[in-house]
Scaffold this motif. Structure first.
Motif, PDB file in Angstrom:
ATOM      1  N   VAL A 171      -7.760   9.212   8.870  1.00 43.53           N
ATOM      2  CA  VAL A 171      -7.992   7.766   8.729  1.00 43.53           C
ATOM      3  C   VAL A 171      -6.819   7.022   9.377  1.00 43.53           C
ATOM      4  CG1 VAL A 171      -8.267   5.852   7.100  1.00 43.53           C
ATOM      5  CG2 VAL A 171      -9.260   8.081   6.555  1.00 43.53           C
ATOM      6  N   GLY A 173      -5.661   3.136  10.081  1.00 47.20           N
ATOM      7  CA  GLY A 173      -6.010   1.756   9.731  1.00 47.20           C
ATOM      8  C   GLY A 173      -5.847   0.771  10.878  1.00 47.20           C
ATOM      9  N   LEU A 190      -3.155   7.155   7.793  1.00 47.14           N
ATOM     10  CA  LEU A 190      -2.175   6.103   8.095  1.00 47.14           C
ATOM     11  C   LEU A 190      -2.768   4.831   7.494  1.00 47.14           C
ATOM     12  CD1 LEU A 190      -1.391   6.985  11.839  1.00 47.14           C
ATOM     13  CD2 LEU A 190      -0.308   7.861   9.764  1.00 47.14           C
ATOM     14  N   GLY A 191      -2.373   4.556   6.251  1.00 47.29           N
ATOM     15  CA  GLY A 191      -3.099   3.545   5.488  1.00 47.29           C
ATOM     16  C   GLY A 191      -2.233   2.410   4.976  1.00 47.29           C
ATOM     17  N   ALA A 192      -2.879   1.540   4.199  1.00 46.31           N
ATOM     18  CA  ALA A 192      -2.193   0.402   3.583  1.00 46.31           C
ATOM     19  C   ALA A 192      -1.673   0.807   2.208  1.00 46.31           C
ATOM     20  CB  ALA A 192      -3.167  -0.762   3.442  1.00 46.31           C
ATOM     21  N   VAL A 195      -4.700  -2.346  -1.249  1.00 45.46           N
ATOM     22  CA  VAL A 195      -5.866  -2.937  -0.584  1.00 45.46           C
ATOM     23  C   VAL A 195      -6.104  -4.286  -1.241  1.00 45.46           C
ATOM     24  CG1 VAL A 195      -8.292  -2.640  -0.001  1.00 45.46           C
ATOM     25  CG2 VAL A 195      -6.774  -0.647  -0.086  1.00 45.46           C
ATOM     26  N   ARG A 204      -0.264  -3.932   7.863  1.00 47.10           N
ATOM     27  CA  ARG A 204      -0.277  -3.235   6.566  1.00 47.10           C
ATOM     28  C   ARG A 204      -0.376  -1.713   6.702  1.00 47.10           C
ATOM     29  NH1 ARG A 204      -4.966  -5.620   7.846  1.00 47.10           N
ATOM     30  NH2 ARG A 204      -6.891  -4.475   7.464  1.00 47.10           N
ATOM     31  N   HIS A 205      -0.391  -1.239   7.947  1.00 47.63           N
ATOM     32  CA  HIS A 205      -0.453   0.209   8.198  1.00 47.63           C
ATOM     33  C   HIS A 205       0.786   0.629   8.992  1.00 47.63           C
ATOM     34  CE1 HIS A 205      -4.670  -1.378   7.966  1.00 47.63           C
ATOM     35  NE2 HIS A 205      -4.695  -0.464   7.018  1.00 47.63           N
TER      36      HIS A 205
HETATM   37  C1  LIG Z   1      -6.879   2.529   6.171  1.00 45.94           C
HETATM   38  C2  LIG Z   1      -6.673   1.603   5.044  1.00 45.94           C
HETATM   39  O1  LIG Z   1      -5.584   1.376   4.613  1.00 45.94           O
HETATM   40  O2  LIG Z   1      -7.795   1.040   4.505  1.00 45.94           O
HETATM   41  C3  LIG Z   1      -7.640   0.102   3.454  1.00 45.94           C
HETATM   42  C4  LIG Z   1      -8.178  -1.236   3.883  1.00 45.94           C
HETATM   43  N1  LIG Z   1      -9.500  -1.104   4.427  1.00 45.94           N
HETATM   44  C5  LIG Z   1      -7.246  -1.907   4.880  1.00 45.94           C
HETATM   45  O3  LIG Z   1      -7.591  -2.005   6.066  1.00 45.94           O
HETATM   46  O4  LIG Z   1      -6.171  -2.341   4.489  1.00 45.94           O
END
Ligand SMILES: CC(=O)OC[C@H](N)C(=O)O
Length: 263
Positions: A171, A173, A190-192, A195, A204-205
Motif C-alpha cells: 500500500v 498512500g 507507506l501510510g498515514a 485517518v 500524511r504519508h
Molecule cells: C495509505 C493510507 O494511509 O490510507 C489512509 C487514508 N486513505 C489516507 O489516504 O490517509
C-alpha cells in the motif's frame, strides 16, 4: 413494499451524477489497452493509439461533468508524455531484472511481474492525475490493485528504478514520496499515522530517500517520517518516526522453539 416504491427507492439512491459503472469498466479496458500498446509485440501501436484516443474521448465525456475541468484536450499532451513514461518503465523493469535472482529475462519481468504491472499502471495514471483528470487515474490504479494486490495511489510521487517484488499487499498512500532505486517487498505499507478528513491535501504519508530497501510487511507511517538514504528496513518493522541515512532498522521478536517430544 410495492414494486413501484422499491424501484423509486433504488432510483433515488443512485441519483449521483458520476455513479456510472461503465466508467470503471471503460477505464479497465483503457488501462489494459495502454499496457498492450506499450508492451505487447503483436499489438499494432499506431492503430491502438488511435483507438485509445477515441476511448479517452468517451471516458473524458463521462467523467468531466464539472464545468471547466480538463477533458479531451489532455489526450494529445498525454501521448507526448508516453516516450518519457516508457523510459521510466524500462528503468523499473531493468531494476527488477538486475536485482531479482529469480528473473530469467526482461520479457519475463514485463509479462509476469505483478509489481511491474502495478508500477506501469501507476506511472500511466500519475500523468493523468497531474492533469487533474477526475476519477480515471484512481480507477486505473484500482484496476492494478484488483489484479496484483498492490494499491498505489496515483498521487504518490515515485522516482526512477523502483522495484516491488512479489507485490501482494503493498500500500502506497497518496502523498508518499519515493526517491530513486528503492526496493520494497510484499506487504509493505507507506501510510498515514491517523485517518482523519482534516488531513485531506496534507502530506500524511512518508518520504523514502534514494537506495532504501524495505523488507516484507514493514509499516512506515506519517507525513513527516523520512527514511534516510541507503537505509534498510527489516521485515515487520513498525516505524512512525524518521531514521537517518544508512540506518539498519530491525524488528526483534522473541521466538521460542521447543522440542515437542522432549519438552
Ligand atoms: C495509505 C493510507 O494511509 O490510507 C489512509 C487514508 N486513505 C489516507 O489516504 O490517509
Amino acid at each position: 413494499m410495492e414494486l413501484e416504491k422499491i424501484i423509486a427507492q433504488i432510483e433515488e439512491q443512485k441519483n449521483l451524477p458520476n455513479l456510472k459503472l461503465s466508467i470503471k469498466e471503460k477505464t479497465q479496458a483503457f488501462t489494459h489497452k495502454l499496457f498492450y500498446t506499450l508492451f505487447d509485440r503483436q499489438t499494432p501501436v499506431r492503430d491502438n493509439l488511435m483507438e485509445l484516443g477515441m476511448d479517452f474521448e468517451v471516458l473524458s465525456k463521462l467523467v468531466c461533468w464539472e464545468p471547466g475541468s480538463p477533458c479531451q484536450e489532455i489526450w494529445n499532451d498525454y501521448v507526448q508524455m508516453l516516450p518519457e513514461i516508457l523510459e521510466k518503465l524500462n528503468l523499473d523493469a531493468q531494476a527488477i531484472a538486475k536485482n531479482d535472482p529469480a528473473a530469467n529475462s526482461v520479457e519475463e519481468v514485463y509479462l509476469s511481474y505483478p509489481g511491474f504491472f502495478a508500477i506501469a499502471t501507476y506511472r500511466l495514471s500519475h500523468e493523468l492525475f497531474k492533469y487533474g483528470l477526475p476519477l480515471v487515474p484512481r480507477l486505473m490504479t484500482e484496476c492494478a490493485h484488483s489484479i496484483t494486490g498492490t494499491d498505489i495511489n496515483p498521487g504518490a510521487k515515485i522516482g526512477n528504478s523502483f522495484f516491488i517484488d512479489h507485490a501482494t499487499g503493498v500500500v502506497i498512500g497518496e502523498t508518499a514520496v519515493i526517491e530513486d532505486n528503492v526496493k520494497i517487498y510484499q506487504g509493505v505499507t507507506l501510510g498515514a499515522l491517523t485517518v482523519n478528513r482534516t488531513l485531506r491535501n496534507k502530506k500524511r504519508h512518508p518520504t523514502i530517500k534514494n537506495n532504501v530497501t524495505i523488507y516484507a510487511n514493514a509499516t512506515i507511517l506519517g507525513g513527516e517520517t523520512v527514511i534516510g538514504e541507503n537505509s534498510i528496513i527489516g521485515g515487520n518493522v513498525w516505524l512512525t518516526k524518521s531514521v537517518p541515512a544508512n540506518s539498519m532498522v530491525s524488528h526483534t521478536p522473541q521466538i521460542t522453539i521447543k522440542n515437542t517430544v522432549q519438552r
